[in-house]
Structure formats: C-alpha cells, structure tokens
Design a protein around this motif. Structure first.
Motif, PDB file in Angstrom:
ATOM      1  N   ILE A 224      71.248  25.518 -18.743  1.00 24.83           N
ATOM      2  CA  ILE A 224      70.545  24.245 -19.177  1.00 24.83           C
ATOM      3  C   ILE A 224      70.964  23.684 -20.234  1.00 24.83           C
ATOM      4  O   ILE A 224      71.301  24.273 -21.260  1.00 24.83           O
ATOM      5  N   VAL A 225      71.472  22.285 -20.099  1.00 23.46           N
ATOM      6  CA  VAL A 225      71.848  21.521 -21.185  1.00 23.46           C
ATOM      7  C   VAL A 225      70.880  21.012 -22.068  1.00 23.46           C
ATOM      8  O   VAL A 225      69.756  20.067 -21.338  1.00 23.46           O
ATOM      9  N   LEU A 226      70.760  21.003 -23.348  1.00 25.95           N
ATOM     10  CA  LEU A 226      69.657  20.332 -24.059  1.00 25.95           C
ATOM     11  C   LEU A 226      70.225  18.860 -24.328  1.00 25.95           C
ATOM     12  O   LEU A 226      71.139  18.808 -24.857  1.00 25.95           O
ATOM     13  N   SER A 227      69.293  17.798 -24.075  1.00 15.76           N
ATOM     14  CA  SER A 227      69.680  16.597 -24.312  1.00 15.76           C
ATOM     15  C   SER A 227      69.142  16.229 -25.827  1.00 15.76           C
ATOM     16  O   SER A 227      68.065  16.162 -26.127  1.00 15.76           O
ATOM     17  N   VAL A 228      70.088  15.921 -26.779  1.00 17.45           N
ATOM     18  CA  VAL A 228      69.533  15.655 -28.232  1.00 17.45           C
ATOM     19  C   VAL A 228      69.140  14.176 -27.973  1.00 17.45           C
ATOM     20  O   VAL A 228      70.091  13.254 -27.932  1.00 17.45           O
ATOM     21  N   SER A 229      68.011  13.923 -28.456  1.00 19.76           N
ATOM     22  CA  SER A 229      67.269  12.688 -28.622  1.00 19.76           C
ATOM     23  C   SER A 229      67.748  11.863 -29.972  1.00 19.76           C
ATOM     24  O   SER A 229      68.268  12.381 -30.998  1.00 19.76           O
ATOM     25  N   TYR A 230      67.883  10.530 -29.827  1.00 16.32           N
ATOM     26  CA  TYR A 230      67.830   9.702 -30.909  1.00 16.32           C
ATOM     27  C   TYR A 230      66.434   9.393 -31.580  1.00 16.32           C
ATOM     28  O   TYR A 230      65.467   9.323 -30.959  1.00 16.32           O
ATOM     29  N   THR A 231      66.465   9.291 -33.154  1.00 14.89           N
ATOM     30  CA  THR A 231      65.266   9.072 -33.934  1.00 14.89           C
ATOM     31  C   THR A 231      65.567   8.011 -34.921  1.00 14.89           C
ATOM     32  O   THR A 231      66.651   8.101 -35.711  1.00 14.89           O
ATOM     33  N   SER A 232      64.758   7.219 -35.202  1.00 16.32           N
ATOM     34  CA  SER A 232      64.733   6.208 -36.403  1.00 16.32           C
ATOM     35  C   SER A 232      64.276   7.102 -37.767  1.00 16.32           C
ATOM     36  O   SER A 232      64.630   6.316 -38.821  1.00 16.32           O
ATOM     37  N   ARG A 233      63.699   8.321 -37.669  1.00 15.12           N
ATOM     38  CA  ARG A 233      63.273   8.731 -38.877  1.00 15.12           C
ATOM     39  C   ARG A 233      64.192   9.551 -39.717  1.00 15.12           C
ATOM     40  O   ARG A 233      65.339   9.891 -39.151  1.00 15.12           O
ATOM     41  N   LEU A 234      63.941   9.761 -40.921  1.00 17.12           N
ATOM     42  CA  LEU A 234      64.901  10.566 -41.575  1.00 17.12           C
ATOM     43  C   LEU A 234      64.759  11.841 -41.374  1.00 17.12           C
ATOM     44  O   LEU A 234      64.034  12.695 -40.918  1.00 17.12           O
TER      45      LEU A 234
ATOM     46  N   LYS B 222      74.629  19.946 -13.436  1.00 13.67           N
ATOM     47  CA  LYS B 222      74.006  20.919 -14.464  1.00 13.67           C
ATOM     48  C   LYS B 222      72.713  20.538 -14.713  1.00 13.67           C
ATOM     49  O   LYS B 222      72.189  19.222 -14.612  1.00 13.67           O
ATOM     50  N   ASP B 223      71.655  21.187 -15.055  1.00 13.80           N
ATOM     51  CA  ASP B 223      70.359  20.983 -15.488  1.00 13.80           C
ATOM     52  C   ASP B 223      70.323  20.285 -16.979  1.00 13.80           C
ATOM     53  O   ASP B 223      71.139  20.652 -17.825  1.00 13.80           O
ATOM     54  N   VAL B 224      69.370  19.640 -17.063  1.00 15.01           N
ATOM     55  CA  VAL B 224      69.176  19.024 -18.411  1.00 15.01           C
ATOM     56  C   VAL B 224      67.821  19.168 -18.891  1.00 15.01           C
ATOM     57  O   VAL B 224      66.883  19.146 -18.102  1.00 15.01           O
ATOM     58  N   LEU B 225      67.403  19.750 -20.136  1.00 11.61           N
ATOM     59  CA  LEU B 225      66.214  19.556 -20.652  1.00 11.61           C
ATOM     60  C   LEU B 225      65.733  18.497 -21.734  1.00 11.61           C
ATOM     61  O   LEU B 225      66.848  18.460 -22.735  1.00 11.61           O
ATOM     62  N   LEU B 226      64.918  17.726 -21.532  1.00 10.01           N
ATOM     63  CA  LEU B 226      64.405  16.662 -22.450  1.00 10.01           C
ATOM     64  C   LEU B 226      63.050  17.311 -23.406  1.00 10.01           C
ATOM     65  O   LEU B 226      62.200  17.533 -22.780  1.00 10.01           O
ATOM     66  N   GLU B 227      63.437  17.288 -24.799  1.00  5.05           N
ATOM     67  CA  GLU B 227      62.080  17.389 -25.587  1.00  5.05           C
ATOM     68  C   GLU B 227      61.581  15.953 -25.882  1.00  5.05           C
ATOM     69  O   GLU B 227      62.260  15.527 -26.766  1.00  5.05           O
ATOM     70  N   ILE B 228      60.604  15.645 -25.231  1.00  6.71           N
ATOM     71  CA  ILE B 228      59.995  14.322 -25.460  1.00  6.71           C
ATOM     72  C   ILE B 228      58.437  14.179 -25.553  1.00  6.71           C
ATOM     73  O   ILE B 228      57.899  15.444 -25.004  1.00  6.71           O
ATOM     74  N   ASP B 229      57.708  12.902 -25.776  1.00  5.66           N
ATOM     75  CA  ASP B 229      56.363  12.903 -25.833  1.00  5.66           C
ATOM     76  C   ASP B 229      55.990  12.464 -24.400  1.00  5.66           C
ATOM     77  O   ASP B 229      56.753  12.163 -23.646  1.00  5.66           O
ATOM     78  N   TRP B 230      54.550  12.341 -24.206  1.00  7.11           N
ATOM     79  CA  TRP B 230      54.205  11.849 -23.056  1.00  7.11           C
ATOM     80  C   TRP B 230      54.384  10.504 -22.434  1.00  7.11           C
ATOM     81  O   TRP B 230      54.677  10.150 -21.480  1.00  7.11           O
ATOM     82  N   GLN B 231      54.720   9.481 -23.821  1.00  5.21           N
ATOM     83  CA  GLN B 231      55.312   8.417 -23.216  1.00  5.21           C
ATOM     84  C   GLN B 231      56.419   8.236 -22.680  1.00  5.21           C
ATOM     85  O   GLN B 231      56.713   7.519 -21.699  1.00  5.21           O
ATOM     86  N   GLY B 232      57.481   8.915 -23.119  1.00  6.30           N
ATOM     87  CA  GLY B 232      58.841   9.124 -22.739  1.00  6.30           C
ATOM     88  C   GLY B 232      58.923   9.763 -21.364  1.00  6.30           C
ATOM     89  O   GLY B 232      59.369   9.491 -20.328  1.00  6.30           O
TER      90      GLY B 232
ATOM     91  N   VAL C 171      56.698   7.242 -31.596  1.00  9.94           N
ATOM     92  CA  VAL C 171      55.931   8.563 -31.704  1.00  9.94           C
ATOM     93  C   VAL C 171      55.803   8.665 -33.274  1.00  9.94           C
ATOM     94  O   VAL C 171      56.639   8.815 -34.105  1.00  9.94           O
ATOM     95  N   HIS C 172      54.444   8.984 -33.772  1.00  9.13           N
ATOM     96  CA  HIS C 172      54.096   8.961 -35.259  1.00  9.13           C
ATOM     97  C   HIS C 172      54.692   8.149 -36.024  1.00  9.13           C
ATOM     98  O   HIS C 172      55.221   8.446 -37.181  1.00  9.13           O
TER      99      HIS C 172
END
Length: 205
Positions: free
Chosen positions: A30-40, A94-104, A74-75
């Motif tokens: 399983i491949v982890l998808s690295v998300s983008y974020t605008s926070r520091l 390949k399988d992909v895993l997303l760590e996201i919130d309910w909106q995403g 988010v927050h």
C-alpha cells in the motif's frame, strides 16, 4: 487490475497517523499518498514526508488549476490530495491510502465509488483530550478548537464503510489489517490474480 483506494479519517487526536504508519509497515504493497497543506510544519515534520507544505497562495492556485483529487479547509488550514499522483499509482495496480478528513472523503467517494473508507474513533472524549494535550505542541486555544471540531468530525462517521475504535493500539491495528485482507480476498480480485491457476484447475483431465 486497478489498485484499491483506502480512505482513513479520524478526529484530531484519534491516532490516525500512528495506526496508518503501522499498517503500512505490515502492508508494504500500500502506497501512502502525501497530502498538501497550507499550514506550517510542526516540530519533527518534514516536507514531502508528512505533508507537502506550500503557502496558501500556492495552494489556491493549485485549486484553480484543478490539480487536487480532493481538498478541504480543515482547522483553518487548506489540505488536499494531488489528483495525478493518486491516479498514476492506482493505474499501476497498486493500492493507495489517503489520510484525509470527512470532507475530503466525501469528495473522493463522489469521484470514485469503489473506495474503502475507514473512520477511527477514540475510546472516550476524556482520552481524546488527553492525547491532544500530550502532544505539547498546541496552544490551549488550539486544543479547545480541536475538541469542538471533533464533534463535527465524529458526526460524519456513519458515512464510512468501517468504524475502528482506537482503544488498544494492537487491536485497532489488527482490525485495519483485517479490512485490508478482506478487500484483497474479494473474488473479482482473486480471479484476476489467480487466472492461470483457475484455468489450470478447470482443464479437463
């Protein structure tokens, strides 16, 4: 055969990151998808590992360019998953895993119906607050906001395919592993995976 897209969501402090990292160690396919974020970045976080950290302006330009598979506020910070990288990996089988919130998660399910969505619950509200305070990196205002936001997050737990309570870490990890195994053993996938075996077994003597 296209890969499976797994979605894992949880309220802040639910233990999502620790569980998914442990799951990925057990399931190297399983491949982890690295998300983008605008926070520091928080202390200990690295660009390209925990998130792709970009400015809010850059993030908004990416939204305009249609570069995100999903994105949400988010927050107080923007978070999103790059469309191209997810689709490319899935197309490779390949399988992909997303760590996201309910909106995403809701956005992803609208675009790809055949996803596996999992929501991580804390064992109690008191334990959730304890975990948030144990981070020792957020202000009291931030902790209070995250606790308030957690109610809204948990209110959407019923939208997910599976609920896993993160009380005992080992048990929760085993539950996640069982979900992955169940998916991998579906007949539609096994038929393709073992097409040669099936053909051989069906040969007339």
């Amino acid at each position: 055969m296209s890969g499976t897209l797994y979605i894992v969501a949880a309220p802040s402090g639910g233990g999502k990151t620790s569980l998914t990292r442990a799951l990925l160690e057990r399931e190297p396919g399983i491949v982890l998808s690295v998300s983008y974020t605008s926070r520091l970045p928080r202390p200990g976080e690295a660009d390209g590992v925990h998130y792709h950290f970009v400015s809010r302006g850059v993030f908004e330009e990416m939204i305009k360019g249609g570069e995100f598979f999903e994105h949400a506020l988010v927050h107080g910070d923007l978070k999103g998953t790059a469309r191209a990288q997810v689709e490319r990996v899935l197309a490779q089988g390949k399988d992909v895993l997303l760590e996201i919130d309910w909106q995403g998660a809701r956005q992803v399910r609208e675009r790809m119906a055949d996803t596996v969505s999992i929501f991580i619950l804390p064992p109690s509200r008191a334990e959730l607050e304890r975990r948030l305070r144990a981070r020792a990196s957020d202000s009291e205002t931030t902790i209070r906001r995250r606790l308030a936001d957690s109610r809204a997050d948990i209110a959407h737990a019923q939208e997910f395919d599976y609920l896993v309570v993160n009380d005992d870490f080992a048990v929760a990890l085993a539950d996640l592993g069982a979900i992955v195994t169940t998916r991998q053993l579906r007949a539609v996938q096994q038929r393709e995976r073992y097409s040669a075996l099936l053909a051989d077994l069906l040969k007339e003597a």
